[in-house]
Design an enzyme around this catalytic site. Sequence first.
Site, PDB file in Angstrom:
ATOM      1  N   ASP A  34       0.830  -1.197   0.035  1.00 31.48           N
ATOM      2  CA  ASP A  34       0.162   0.023  -0.086  1.00 31.48           C
ATOM      3  C   ASP A  34       0.761   1.158  -0.010  1.00 31.48           C
ATOM      4  O   ASP A  34       2.004   1.192   0.652  1.00 31.48           O
ATOM      5  CB  ASP A  34      -0.988  -0.134   1.309  1.00 31.48           C
ATOM      6  N   GLY A  37       0.339   5.323  -4.334  1.00 34.74           N
ATOM      7  CA  GLY A  37      -0.452   6.869  -4.751  1.00 34.74           C
ATOM      8  C   GLY A  37       0.127   7.742  -4.089  1.00 34.74           C
ATOM      9  O   GLY A  37       0.518   9.018  -4.227  1.00 34.74           O
ATOM     10  N   TRP A  39       3.017   7.870  -2.203  1.00 37.43           N
ATOM     11  CA  TRP A  39       4.124   8.149  -2.577  1.00 37.43           C
ATOM     12  C   TRP A  39       4.340   9.061  -3.741  1.00 37.43           C
ATOM     13  O   TRP A  39       5.314   9.783  -3.605  1.00 37.43           O
ATOM     14  CB  TRP A  39       4.856   6.828  -2.772  1.00 37.43           C
ATOM     15  N   ARG A  47       0.078   9.153 -10.161  1.00 42.54           N
ATOM     16  CA  ARG A  47      -0.136   7.828  -9.405  1.00 42.54           C
ATOM     17  C   ARG A  47       0.549   6.695 -10.070  1.00 42.54           C
ATOM     18  O   ARG A  47       1.167   5.812  -9.198  1.00 42.54           O
ATOM     19  CB  ARG A  47      -1.673   7.646  -8.988  1.00 42.54           C
ATOM     20  N   HIS A  51       2.858   3.491  -8.992  1.00 44.95           N
ATOM     21  CA  HIS A  51       2.962   1.957  -9.155  1.00 44.95           C
ATOM     22  C   HIS A  51       3.970   1.391 -10.020  1.00 44.95           C
ATOM     23  O   HIS A  51       4.310   0.289  -9.557  1.00 44.95           O
ATOM     24  CB  HIS A  51       1.358   1.952 -10.036  1.00 44.95           C
ATOM     25  N   LEU A 145      11.618 -20.248  -4.455  1.00 46.66           N
ATOM     26  CA  LEU A 145      10.522 -19.432  -3.770  1.00 46.66           C
ATOM     27  C   LEU A 145       9.268 -19.587  -4.686  1.00 46.66           C
ATOM     28  O   LEU A 145       9.482 -19.402  -5.883  1.00 46.66           O
ATOM     29  CB  LEU A 145      11.112 -18.027  -3.792  1.00 46.66           C
ATOM     30  N   GLU A 221       1.572 -13.404  12.194  1.00 44.35           N
ATOM     31  CA  GLU A 221       2.227 -12.217  12.800  1.00 44.35           C
ATOM     32  C   GLU A 221       1.898 -11.186  11.826  1.00 44.35           C
ATOM     33  O   GLU A 221       2.228 -11.076  10.762  1.00 44.35           O
ATOM     34  CB  GLU A 221       3.437 -12.552  13.083  1.00 44.35           C
TER      35      GLU A 221
HETATM   36  C1  FPP Z   1      -2.211   0.225  -3.194  1.00 41.58           C
HETATM   37  O1  FPP Z   1      -1.714   1.128  -3.030  1.00 41.58           O
HETATM   38  C2  FPP Z   1      -1.415  -0.665  -4.258  1.00 41.58           C
HETATM   39  C3  FPP Z   1      -2.232  -1.283  -5.340  1.00 41.58           C
HETATM   40  C4  FPP Z   1      -3.526  -1.106  -5.677  1.00 41.58           C
HETATM   41  C5  FPP Z   1      -1.422  -1.807  -6.304  1.00 41.58           C
HETATM   42  C6  FPP Z   1      -0.153  -2.515  -6.048  1.00 41.58           C
HETATM   43  C7  FPP Z   1       0.489  -2.924  -7.112  1.00 41.58           C
HETATM   44  C8  FPP Z   1       1.828  -2.937  -7.354  1.00 41.58           C
HETATM   45  C9  FPP Z   1       2.733  -2.436  -6.156  1.00 41.58           C
HETATM   46  C10 FPP Z   1       2.721  -3.137  -8.482  1.00 41.58           C
HETATM   47  C11 FPP Z   1       2.510  -4.658  -8.736  1.00 41.58           C
HETATM   48  C12 FPP Z   1       3.416  -5.192  -9.653  1.00 41.58           C
HETATM   49  C13 FPP Z   1       3.131  -6.480 -10.325  1.00 41.58           C
HETATM   50  C14 FPP Z   1       4.397  -6.830 -10.998  1.00 41.58           C
HETATM   51  C15 FPP Z   1       2.215  -7.209 -10.232  1.00 41.58           C
HETATM   52  P1  FPP Z   1      -2.336   2.614  -3.627  1.00 41.58           P
HETATM   53  O2  FPP Z   1      -1.794   3.194  -4.921  1.00 41.58           O
HETATM   54  O3  FPP Z   1      -3.806   2.627  -3.340  1.00 41.58           O
HETATM   55  O4  FPP Z   1      -1.592   3.883  -2.535  1.00 41.58           O
HETATM   56  P2  FPP Z   1      -2.535   4.903  -1.910  1.00 41.58           P
HETATM   57  O5  FPP Z   1      -3.206   4.474  -0.660  1.00 41.58           O
HETATM   58  O6  FPP Z   1      -1.197   5.829  -1.415  1.00 41.58           O
HETATM   59  O7  FPP Z   1      -3.248   5.713  -2.935  1.00 41.58           O
END
Ligand code: FPP
Length: 255
Positions: A34, A37, A39, A47, A51, A145, A221
């Site tokens: 999480d 966005g 970041w 946004r 990602h 893994l 945990e």
């Molecule tokens: C939530 O943070 C994140 C997601 C919904 C997407 C997560 C996806 C990735 C980290 C990349 C995945 C990569 C592969 C190779 C499948 P958010 O964007 O909602 O964050 P925010 O709460 O700050 O808006």
Amino acid sequence: MIKLFESWRKKGSRPAIEAPSGDNIPKHVAIIMDGNGRWARKLGLPRIVGHRNGMKAVKRATIAADELGISVLTLYAFSTENWKRPKDEVDFLMSLPQEFLAIELEELIQKNVQVRMMGHPNELPDHTVAAMEEAIERTKNNTGLILNFALNYGSHREITECVKEIAVRVQNGSIKPEDITQDMIGSGLLTGDLPDPDLLIRTGGELRLSNFMLWQTAYSELWFTDLYWPEFGREQLFAAVAEYQRRTRRYGGLS
Ligand code: FPP
């Protein structure tokens, strides 16, 4: 282009962070990734840049998990609720598995990583499913893994579908209601043959599970960090595992 597992080859260039050691390495680590966005917003960027940098953190987490000898790394990449986001963002998120695997699949194969997907493929775009299927097929005999992407995954739906299948078996008389066991439910979930997560990590400062592995995390945990997912790396995984090793798991019993 920098390859995903470059740092596996350049071991000397690693930062000096001591890896947790000993027998008590979690077998299964699950991560709610999480904060992409936020970041990006912090840096004044769109946004989707968050990602894409989240994808780079996937690389770092995979390398570090492999280094620690973790057996399964499950990553929450897209939830059944994430379809509510703007179409542009959903489309971008759906392109990431393909982008990631196009660059890195050969290296994953070489490193004996087995790619899996946990979720409902029917609603995913064909190109996303095709990329995942190719990776799953080409790594299915790997014994290292397990890199398990939760894509279009939601725990409520997973449990509901499992319960429906059991109800059908009761209805057609192949089992009686009293035959239903916890193991039957556990093995009917999308995690099937995988152990439950020992350690659940969530980045981004929120303290909730967001419909992620609700059955499987009964005794996991939990480890939370305020860092955003694109800031996550080897150091944070090691810190989470070190903290896990200091905990006493009692499963409702006494230590
Ligand atoms: C939530 O943070 C994140 C997601 C919904 C997407 C997560 C996806 C990735 C980290 C990349 C995945 C990569 C592969 C190779 C499948 P958010 O964007 O909602 O964050 P925010 O709460 O700050 O808006």
